[in-house]
Enzyme design. Structure first.
Site, mmCIF file in Angstrom:
data_model
loop_
_atom_site.group_PDB
_atom_site.id
_atom_site.type_symbol
_atom_site.label_atom_id
_atom_site.label_comp_id
_atom_site.label_asym_id
_atom_site.label_seq_id
_atom_site.Cartn_x
_atom_site.Cartn_y
_atom_site.Cartn_z
ATOM 1 C CE LYS B 78 35.884 45.033 43.288
ATOM 2 N NZ LYS B 78 34.804 45.221 44.288
ATOM 3 C CB SER B 153 33.217 48.627 43.303
ATOM 4 O OG SER B 153 33.376 47.551 44.193
ATOM 5 C CB SER B 177 30.954 46.167 45.509
ATOM 6 O OG SER B 177 30.991 47.567 45.658
#
Lengths: 483, 497
Positions: B78, B153, B177
């Site tokens: 990420k 996210s 997330s």
């Protein structure tokens, strides 16, 4: 205190002291002063994303030394908080400081104003990180140097208990002496390792409520502290006397023009939006850590002062010798080598006048003195056992100072020892009296001032090596014999 | 044989056994990503050169007989986790061109374990969002239906694993997330106990909540990855000192005797019936294998979302103060004053959702409002933690849906941030309490507003006690031995050869 008339000043100081740790408060970057701009940095200091603070234990220990030696209550659990404001030399947009739960609370600082001993309470001592420096070039560009960013500071907040610029300045000097004695900072105001802001207000004598205060920033020398505060007190009294009001504001001190100017009003005051620091767990101070720090706590200047007064030193000597740790240690080492307390006053006097005088004259510091404590002690022993007169001792000192030779060796080699032998002195005295019958007769007729003449003659005969006190006694008795 | 959907454990085994080389595996995944990702928007950056070099090192290590737990496993990171020498953006324009001089600790540990970093994965800007639509570099799409969001996210992290563009990814979880996108993309995601994984190198959103964790296609893969990245780190003072247990062996244990808490407040208004059916069937599967359901009550549940958004936005407003255009990233040109430079840089650099949260957080921390907002929220947070801990005293783990519904359409909720926030209802409590939680696929269901629409993944959330990752993995692995939801792939349309 007629200077302030019907008013009195109420002053509190916030002092920032840089702790002389090798690395920064929250990262391993070096704290070395004077490196090329931005050379003493690392990703944390630069505020790079993803970096986290790691607390420097040495800094905590230094703050504990200060807290313990000022009689503070030490919090067993304390916390850090973020204080937010935007400025280019504040890399993270916040400073990690302490708010509700500072490391140390209470305590006091003691100092002298003249010979009067004063004690000012402390509200708190907390740890925080320093900001960097902004340099504004005349071209309009600004440059940022983050070498100082993250250097550990303690903020020492006094109660509003000081009443004049002089007191404030003495208080500040006491802090400098203390942090130097504790070996946690060099307390150097010129290099910014000791900085001071003053909260100043005035009120009519007898009132208990505090007046509106102003905060004086950037008063960064001992001289300016006194001048800036006295100036601000006078400004406020003048305002009030003319029916005006003091406006709560931050004022800067312009040292060149000797005046202060408004920097920021109450409305423009920052809202720091404090937030408990989530990146650092609460700091736990356990008993064993405290005990360890307490056990290795250096003597404070005030404790040293008291010890010296107990040894019989006059106030001025005790104060001088407790003002710098090197000086006190020199004195202590001299004393123990010279045989202890009986040499105290003599040692103090010699260090205060001859030694410091010579060093000052040559621009040298104590550690590089050619006459070390053991050598000085040797000299003092020669004085105390009557081998050297004061006058001879000064000569021996001066020669040892320039050659580095030890006093005992010099005295032995050159036969400089004082003549204390009663028979030897008596023989010289008799000779001198016989050689000056007229003066002897006058003396005996009542001109007692002439005793000085005879002493002088005897001293000349002996090359100054006769013990003057003995000589006086012998002369008095010889001149008194024959009528 | 199709490497793309092999488990990380299997890839590692084959590379170690030298049945396939790490370089071959890496090439395969890089090719897939190059072909398929234009439609999905998972990767913000692919690093073929770095990945192949790393793979070659892994092969060399294997040749020397080194035993690496993630030998040659292709991993996506990420883009909120710093990678040395690789641009890291946090999905924001404000970090344009920022190249960290260090790896996040978890990334460094993956590399040392033989993992091969393929590139950086898309996300909601600064991890703020639940749909993947808040990235400054375009949205990520759900491999199960590219007209729908993958969740957020960690949008790219979940979608990439789901689509077989990497075997394993790292996400971060602040209020859900990792779990929420894992649920919407039909993969497994684990948010560890707060402090179990170092946050060093994780670009902070809300420091007291942020945790990095793995997203994978099985509980076993989560276990191996967590075992590698967990553990104390001198660079993160909030890291827990406890030693890291053998999570993989926990996966082998039977679920018999597990007491599974079922909080009645999590099965109420707002939960789509089809989702509830899947979750209840999952509970039945575990109970049939010897687990026992226990009724638990979490009355503070209605307060979790507001408490979470107060704390998270307050910390965000603080953490994002450093993006000022002075030292790195974007700086708006041509400003006449310092204040103007700050204002223009931050206005141009931050997207709408990030600006909204900075404003909310700044408001909550104002002098005079702190007690009413942040302090109050911290007190409620403690109560929520106490409530969860006392529920967990009566059971081994808590079972719930991960999200109230399946993946929604892109753009469907962007105009209603509050509705978006409320979809975090089941995930925020574990975040506030710092507890470990996992989401695993437990069924397929059509969207509530389109009963004839595509079948989409449903996530099952399991919440454990502090440092109870092993019990979560035990239950999750057991469930995956009994069902096949975790091996279902997105529709064949996604798998253009």
């Amino acid at each position: 205190m007629s200077a302030t008339g019907p008013f009195e000043a109420v002053i509190g100081l916030e002092c920032h002291v840089q702790l002389q740790t090798r690395s920064k408060l929250f990262s391993a970057a070096s704290t070395r002063f004077g490196g090329a701009p931005n050379s003493q940095t690392d990703p944390y200091t630069l505020g790079l994303p993803g970096t986290l603070p790691v607390l420097n234990e040495q800094a905590v220990e230094f703050a504990l030394r200060l807290g313990l030696s000022t009689g503070c209550r030490i919090r067993r659990v304390c916390r850090f908080a973020r204080k937010h404001y935007f400025y280019p030399d504040l890399p993270k947009g916040y400073q990690i400081s302490q708010l509700d739960e500072p490391l140390c609370e209470g305590g006091h600082i003691e100092f002298f104003v003249g010979t009067e001993r004063r004690r000012v309470r402390l509200l708190r001592i907390h740890l925080e990180e320093d900001a960097g420096k902004s340099v504004h070039a005349p071209t309009g560009t600004s440059l940022v140097d983050l070498n100082r960013a993250g250097v550990p500071l303690v903020e020492i907040v006094s109660a509003p208990e000081l009443s004049s610029g002089q007191e404030a300045s003495e208080y500040l000097r006491a802090i400098r002496r203390l942090v130097r004695a504790l070996r946690i900072s060099d307390g150097n105001m010129e290099e910014g390792s000791l900085r001071c802001d003053a909260n100043v207000s005035v009120r009519r004598r007898g009132e208990t409520a505090l007046g509106t205060r102003t905060e004086l920033k950037n008063i960064n020398s001992f001289r300016f502290v006194q001048r800036a505060i006295d100036h601000e007190v006078a400004r406020q009294i003048d305002l009030l006397s003319r029916g005006g009001q003091v406006v709560q504001e931050t004022r800067g001190w312009d040292a060149e023009r000797g005046t202060s100017y408004p920097q920021r009003g109450k409305e423009e005051a920052h809202d720091y939006r404090y937030l408990p620091e989530p990146d650092l767990p609460p700091l736990h101070i356990d008993e064993s850590w405290l005990a360890r720090v307490r056990a290795t706590l250096p003597e404070t200047p005030m404790a040293r002062y008291d010890r010296y007064v107990e040894l019989g030193l006059p106030h001025a000597d005790a104060q001088l010798l407790s003002s710098e740790p090197e000086l006190g240690e020199y004195f202590d080492r001299t004393l123990s080598a010279a045989g202890g307390a009986r040499a105290a006053r003599l040692a103090a006097a010699w260090i205060g006048s001859e030694l410091l005088g010579a060093l000052h004259r040559d621009g040298r510091d104590l550690p590089s003195s050619p006459v070390g404590p053991e050598a000085l002690a040797e000299l003092l022993r020669l004085i105390l056992d009557g081998t050297l007169s004061g006058k001879l001792a000064k000569e021996v000192f001066a020669r040892c100072y320039s050659s580095g030779e030890r006093p005992a060796a010099l005295v032995a080699r050159e036969g400089l020892s004082q003549i204390s032998d009663a028979l030897a002195i008596e023989a010289v005295c008799r000779r001198v009296i016989e050689a000056h019958p007229q003066q002897a007769a006058k003396y005996r007729a009542g001109a007692s001032k002439l005793l000085g003449f005879f002493i002088g003659q005897v001293m000349r005969e002996t090359g100054g090596r006769a013990n003057p006190e003995r000589v006086r006694q012998v002369l008095e008795s010889l001149l008194g014999e024959k009528s | 044989m199709d490497l793309a959907f092999l488990s990380a454990v299997e890839i590692s085994r084959q590379v170690r056994a030298r049945q396939v080389s790490a370089v071959e595996v890496t090439r395969h995944f890089l090719d897939r990503a190059a072909r398929l990702d234009a439609r999905l928007g998972c990767f913000l950056l692919l690093d073929p050169e770095g990945a192949l070099a790393q793979a070659a090192e892994v092969d060399a290590a294997c040749a020397r007989g080194e035993d690496l737990p993630l030998c040659g496993v292709p991993i996506g990171i990420k883009d909120i986790l710093c990678t040395r020498g690789l641009t890291t953006t946090a999905g924001s324009r404000i970090l344009a061109g920022f190249v960290p001089p260090y790896d996040a600790t978890c990334v460094e540990r993956l590399r040392r374990a033989g993992g091969v970093v393929l590139g950086k994965l898309n996300l909601d800007e600064f991890a703020m969002g639940s749909s993947g639509e808040n990235s400054a570099f375009g949205p990520t799409r759900n491999p199960w239906d590219p007209s729908r969001v993958p969740g957020g996210s960690s949008s790219g992290s979940a979608a990439a694993v789901s689509a077989g563009l990497c075997a394993l990814s790292l996400g971060t979880d602040t209020g859900g997330s990792i779990r929420q996108p894992a649920a919407l993309c039909g993969v497994s995601g684990l948010k560890p106990t707060y402090g179990r994984v170092s946050r060093h190198g994780l670009i902070a959103f809300a420091s007291s909540l942020d945790q990095a964790g793995p997203i994978a296609r099985s509980a076993e893969d989560l276990a191996v990855c967590l075992g590698v990245i967990a553990g104390p780190d001198p660079l993160d003072s909030t890291c827990l000192p406890e030693p890291v247990p053998d999570y993989l062996s926990a996966c082998a244990a039977s679920p018999a005797g597990l007491r599974i808490g079922v909080p009645r407040q999590y099965f109420s208004e707002g939960l789509e019936p089809a989702v509830e059916r899947c979750v209840r069937q999952a509970l039945a599967v575990l109970c049939a294998a010897g687990a026992v359901a226990v009724d638990v009550s979490l009355p503070l549940t209605p307060h979790t979302v507001s408490t979470y958004y107060l704390i998270a936005t307050a910390e965000a407003s603080s953490n994002l103060a450093r993006y000022d255009g002075v030292r790195y990233g974007l700086r708006a040109a041509g400003s006449a004053s310092l204040t103007e430079m700050y204002e223009r840089t931050r206005a141009a650099g931050f997207g709408a959702e990030v600006r909204r949260r900075i404003l909310l957080g700044t408001y909550a921390l104002r002098s005079g409002y702190y007690d009413a907002y942040y302090r109050r929220a911290s007190q409620v947070r403690r109560l929520i933690r106490d409530e969860l801990l006392s529920a967990l005293a009566r059971c081994d783990l808590i079972l719930s849906p991960t999200t109230p519904g399946v993946a929604f359409r892109l753009g469907e909720r962007t105009e209603d941030p509050l509705a978006m926030y409320l979809s975090d209802i089941y995930t925020t409590s574990a975040s506030l309490a710092g507890l470990p939680a996992v989401s695993i696929p437990c069924g397929l269901a059509p969207p509530a507003d389109d009963p004839d629409g595509p079948l989409l993944p449903v996530g099952l959330q399991l919440i454990g006690p502090p440092l109870g990752e092993s019990v979560l993995l035990r239950a999750a692995a057991a469930f995956q031995r009994l069902t096949d939801w975790h091996v279902r792939r997105p529709p064949a349309a996604m798998e253009i050869p």
